[in-house]
Design an enzyme around this catalytic site. Structure first.
Site, short mmCIF file in Angstrom:
data_model
loop_
_atom_site.label_atom_id
_atom_site.label_comp_id
_atom_site.label_asym_id
_atom_site.label_seq_id
_atom_site.Cartn_x
_atom_site.Cartn_y
_atom_site.Cartn_z
N ILE A 282 55.03 51.03 25.29
CA ILE A 282 54.22 51.70 24.26
C ILE A 282 54.80 53.08 23.96
O ILE A 282 54.93 53.48 22.80
CB ILE A 282 52.74 51.82 24.70
CG1 ILE A 282 52.14 50.43 24.96
CG2 ILE A 282 51.92 52.54 23.62
CD1 ILE A 282 50.71 50.44 25.45
N GLY A 283 55.17 53.82 25.02
CA GLY A 283 55.70 55.18 24.84
C GLY A 283 56.94 55.19 23.95
O GLY A 283 57.04 55.99 23.01
N HIS B 254 36.53 48.64 26.09
CA HIS B 254 37.78 47.96 25.76
C HIS B 254 38.03 46.89 26.81
O HIS B 254 38.82 47.06 27.72
CB HIS B 254 38.92 48.99 25.76
CG HIS B 254 40.25 48.39 25.38
ND1 HIS B 254 40.44 47.66 24.23
CD2 HIS B 254 41.46 48.43 25.99
CE1 HIS B 254 41.71 47.28 24.17
NE2 HIS B 254 42.35 47.74 25.22
N ASP C 194 58.55 60.68 31.78
CA ASP C 194 58.32 59.52 32.64
C ASP C 194 58.83 59.85 34.04
O ASP C 194 59.65 60.76 34.22
CB ASP C 194 59.06 58.30 32.08
CG ASP C 194 58.48 56.98 32.56
OD1 ASP C 194 57.88 56.26 31.75
OD2 ASP C 194 58.63 56.66 33.77
N ASN D 161 45.16 51.66 30.74
CA ASN D 161 44.00 50.82 31.11
C ASN D 161 43.65 50.93 32.59
O ASN D 161 44.51 51.28 33.39
CB ASN D 161 44.33 49.35 30.79
CG ASN D 161 44.00 49.01 29.35
OD1 ASN D 161 42.97 49.42 28.84
ND2 ASN D 161 44.88 48.27 28.70
N GLY E 5 57.45 53.93 28.60
CA GLY E 5 57.65 52.48 28.71
C GLY E 5 57.63 51.83 27.34
O GLY E 5 58.12 52.40 26.36
N ASN F 45 46.12 53.11 38.58
CA ASN F 45 46.23 53.95 37.39
C ASN F 45 45.38 55.22 37.48
O ASN F 45 45.73 56.24 36.89
CB ASN F 45 45.91 53.14 36.12
CG ASN F 45 47.07 52.25 35.74
OD1 ASN F 45 48.13 52.30 36.36
ND2 ASN F 45 46.88 51.42 34.74
#
Ligand code: APR
Length: 315
Positions: free
Chosen positions: A16-17, A178, A36, A123, A14, A98
């Site tokens: 970030i990837g 985080h 992916d 996350n 996506g 997730n």
């Protein structure tokens, strides 16, 4: 004697990837694989970067796949697979969906790349990196989470902006989970070696701390359709580079604690040495009473996530 370029696998192609793939090629860290579940996306992004190869220029080979088997023999695997935050959503809202994704990805990593160094970005980070460790069973020096580099970077960037100085001269340390309870350690921030407390007022620094803790949310509110990706990608690639080049970098990462800071069996954002053995050492810095209290509050939030993961793993 023969050498081979390292293989860097990015699970999740996506925002970030894709950005990490470009950065890894630009830095010539090795050959880059994007994986992916969406058909065509990892192939398309890797082909797009491959076309730019002569222009970068890079010798990195690019490939994309929808098959986890392609992870075979990867040296570094960076995982962003998952759903990003939407406006109004906390990182914890993402937990359930997730977790399922990390479980699937972790099982495939365990099978296909049992010696890989794994960096988790998905996350809620502290829970997902812990889940990855539990699912793969990999030693904790080979499973770390990306958060502290980013949180510390955000703090440093805001300090640099406030002082109108170069960001590269500011170093900062943001510890803890985080999330909204992260702990910026103001007195450990320095600007060209000068403690920041000599350069900015307490009020200004408190405001920067607050803005740092909400920095991800600020970007989400502006983007509306996704979360931050340039700075997370830069941070994760920074970690991969420290490992691949055996740099022994002193950075903040989500690391499994084994008694350090009074905690055991939980991941937390702490300063570490990252080198060729992965996470080489957790560094224990001195915390005053207030800092300790903030760290403990942050760890309470992480603890509930860890308990949630343990329950899921048992069930
Ligand atoms: N296997 C591989 N890829 C997957 C899987 C899976 N099981 N499930 C989802 N994906 C892919 C999606 O198809 C998507 O391409 O993960 C990618 C995630 O990319 P984006 O939605 O663009 O999210 P991004 O901004 O990259 O953030 C990824 O990092 O910072 C965190 O909160 C963020 O959890 C999010 C993650």
């Amino acid at each position: 004697m023969s050498f081979k370029k390292p293989k860097i696998a990015l699970v999740g192609a996506g925002q970030i990837g894709g950005t990490m793939a470009l950065l890894a090629a630009q830095k010539q860290l090795g050959d880059v694989l994007l994986v992916d579940v969406v058909e065509g996306v990892p192939q398309g992004k890797s082909l797009d970067i491959l076309h730019g190869g002569p222009i970068i220029p890079t010798s990195s080979q690019m490939s994309g796949s929808n098959d986890y088997a392609a992870l075979k023999d990867s040296n570094v695997i960076i995982v962003t697979a998952g759903l990003p935050r939407k406006p109004g959503m906390s990182r914890d809202d993402l937990l359930d969906v997730n977790f399922g994704i990390i479980k699937t990805v972790g099982e495939h990593i365990k099978k296909s790349a049992p010696n890989a160094f794994v960096i988790v970005v998905t996350n809620p980070l502290d829970a997902m990196v812990y889940a990855m460790h539990r699912v793969t069973g990999f030693p904790t020096n080979r499973v770390v989470g990306m958060a502290g580099v980013l949180d510390s970077g955000r703090f440093a960037a805001l300090v640099a902006e406030e002082l109108n100085v170069s960001a590269e001269d500011v170093t900062a340390l943001v510890m803890g989970g985080h999330g909204d309870t992260m702990v910026p350690l103001i007195r450990y921030c320095s600007v060209g070696g000068i403690p920041v407390t000599q350069l900015l007022s307490k009020e200004k620094l408190d405001a920067i701390s607050k803005r740092t803790a909400n920095a991800g949310g600020e970007v989400v509110a502006l983007l509306k359709t996704g979360s931050a990706f340039y700075s997370p990608a830069l941070s994760a690639i920074h970690m991969a580079e420290a490992y691949l080049k055996d740099k022994r970098s002193v950075i903040t990462a989500a690391a499994m604690l084994n008694g350090e800071y009074g905690y055991k069996g939980m991941y937390a954002g702490v300063p570490v040495i990252l080198g060729g053995n992965g996470l080489e050492k957790v560094i224990e810095v001195e915390l005053d009473a207030d800092e300790k209290k903030s760290f403990e509050t942050s760890m309470e939030a992480v603890k509930s996530l860890v308990e949630w993961v343990d329950k899921k793993m048992a069930g």
